[in-house]
Enzyme design. Structure first.
Site, PDB file in Angstrom:
ATOM      1  N   ILE A   1      -4.508  -6.560   8.793  1.00 39.11           N
ATOM      2  CA  ILE A   1      -3.647  -5.515   8.233  1.00 39.11           C
ATOM      3  C   ILE A   1      -4.367  -5.029   6.988  1.00 39.11           C
ATOM      4  CG2 ILE A   1      -1.394  -4.976   7.232  1.00 39.11           C
ATOM      5  CD1 ILE A   1      -0.182  -7.165   8.943  1.00 39.11           C
TER       6      ILE A   1
ATOM      7  N   LYS B   1      -0.011 -12.467   7.715  1.00 41.32           N
ATOM      8  CA  LYS B   1      -1.029 -11.700   7.014  1.00 41.32           C
ATOM      9  C   LYS B   1      -1.577 -12.625   5.942  1.00 41.32           C
ATOM     10  CE  LYS B   1      -1.970  -7.581   4.253  1.00 41.32           C
ATOM     11  NZ  LYS B   1      -1.448  -6.343   3.639  1.00 41.32           N
TER      12      LYS B   1
ATOM     13  N   TYR C   1       3.747 -12.824   4.967  1.00 40.52           N
ATOM     14  CA  TYR C   1       2.691 -12.279   4.105  1.00 40.52           C
ATOM     15  C   TYR C   1       2.389 -13.325   3.043  1.00 40.52           C
ATOM     16  CZ  TYR C   1       0.220  -8.676   1.341  1.00 40.52           C
ATOM     17  OH  TYR C   1      -0.721  -7.948   0.644  1.00 40.52           O
TER      18      TYR C   1
ATOM     19  N   THR D   1       0.821  -1.209   0.000  1.00 39.24           N
ATOM     20  CA  THR D   1       0.000   0.000   0.000  1.00 39.24           C
ATOM     21  C   THR D   1       0.852   1.255   0.000  1.00 39.24           C
ATOM     22  OG1 THR D   1      -1.640  -1.231   1.278  1.00 39.24           O
ATOM     23  CG2 THR D   1      -1.923   1.142   1.186  1.00 39.24           C
TER      24      THR D   1
END
Length: 300
Positions: free
Chosen positions: A211, A168, A140, A50
């Site tokens: 998240i 995540k 992740y 992001t």
């Protein structure tokens, strides 16, 4: 390590705002960090996808980390920083640099992308990184970006590695792997929702939090949703969860974070909606739809 570091609750992977001259807007970044913490976020994530980390140079990455570390030091909030690479040696070097910031509580490290080393290779990669990292790792798992799908057994094995604190989970939906993982995660291993649209059902299944890029907006409502599932307020959680899922879907209607930046600019929270190539700015109609979904959230 940051004071009171916790992988529970809502963590916001901050965008990197830019000035009209194309530089990192450090003041706007600092304000965003304080705003989401004011509204109930447990922590923030710097240099995630992001944050357009791949489009930042080394000095810009350090500036972003400096700003986020200062805010989290002042607030006693959890700071996670994105690090890693497809090669294990390069990922270890990136992690080693995090020792410069004592406020960093964990590193968000993606499963190696593109190379698809297989489950055994992924496990060996993270085992080596966990040995070398100055902070705990948050894996992740995002197979639609990495090209590497892992079953529940492999995900659980990652969670059992010393030095791996959580994951995540962004599986692109809720399938058999998510059900199996959340049905019996390793002790002390936090599973965090990573696909914003699926936050509510993942919380219902036992995720510790999320998240979530979408939580730049209506941060308090995302925190309220996590609390509603934790407290067993199912009617409230369902109503709020559906509204937030509609908002998230609108924010991801174009490549992230372009719509989010358009909304934040429309709100006056960042100086420009600019992104860096290969991303392109969001269409005005898409931003307007996201603003509509935000306004339609059920009252608090």
């Amino acid at each position: 390590m940051a004071q009171d570091f916790s992988l529970h609750g809502i963590h916001v992977p901050l965008i990197t705002p830019f000035t009209r001259a194309g530089e990192v807007a450090a003041g706007a970044l600092e304000a965003l960090a304080h705003q989401v913490l004011d509204e109930g976020a447990t922590g923030i994530v710097a240099l995630g996808t992001t944050g357009e980390a791949a489009a930042l140079d080394a000095a810009e990455s350090d500036l972003v980390t400096d700003v986020c570390a200062r805010v989290c030091r002042e607030r006693g909030a959890a700071l996670t920083v994105g690090a890693g690479a497809s090669g294990t040696g390069a990922a270890a070097a990136a992690l080693g640099r995090l020792a410069k910031w004592p406020e960093v509580g964990a590193a968000l490290v993606s499963v190696p992308s593109f190379v698809r080393p297989g489950a055994a290779g992924v496990l060996a990669h993270f085992a080596r990184l966990a040995e070398l990292s100055p902070v705990p790792l948050v894996v992740y798992h995002i197979p639609y970006r990495t090209g590497q799908r892992l079953d529940a057994a492999a995900l659980r094995a990652l969670g059992e590695l010393p030095g791996v604190a959580g994951m995540k989970y962004a599986g692109g939906g809720i399938g058999e792997e998510a059900v199996a993982l959340l049905g019996g995660p390793p002790e002390g291993f936090a599973v965090l929702a990573g696909d914003d649209v699926y936050l509510s059902p993942l919380l219902a299944m036992g995720a510790a939090g999320g998240i979530l890029a979408s939580a730049h907006l209506a941060t308090a409502r995302f925190a309220e949703l996590a609390a509603a599932w934790r407290d067993g307020d199912v009617p409230r959680a369902r109503t709020l969860g559906h509204g937030l899922a509609r908002l998230s879907a609108a924010l991801f209607a174009e490549p992230s974070p372009v719509v989010l930046k358009g909304v934040l600019h429309a709100q006056g929270r960042i100086p420009t909606p600019d992104v860096r190539l290969p991303l392109l700015p969001a269409h005005g109609a898409t931003v307007s739809t996201a603003l509509d979904r935000l306004a339609e959230l059920p009252p608090g």
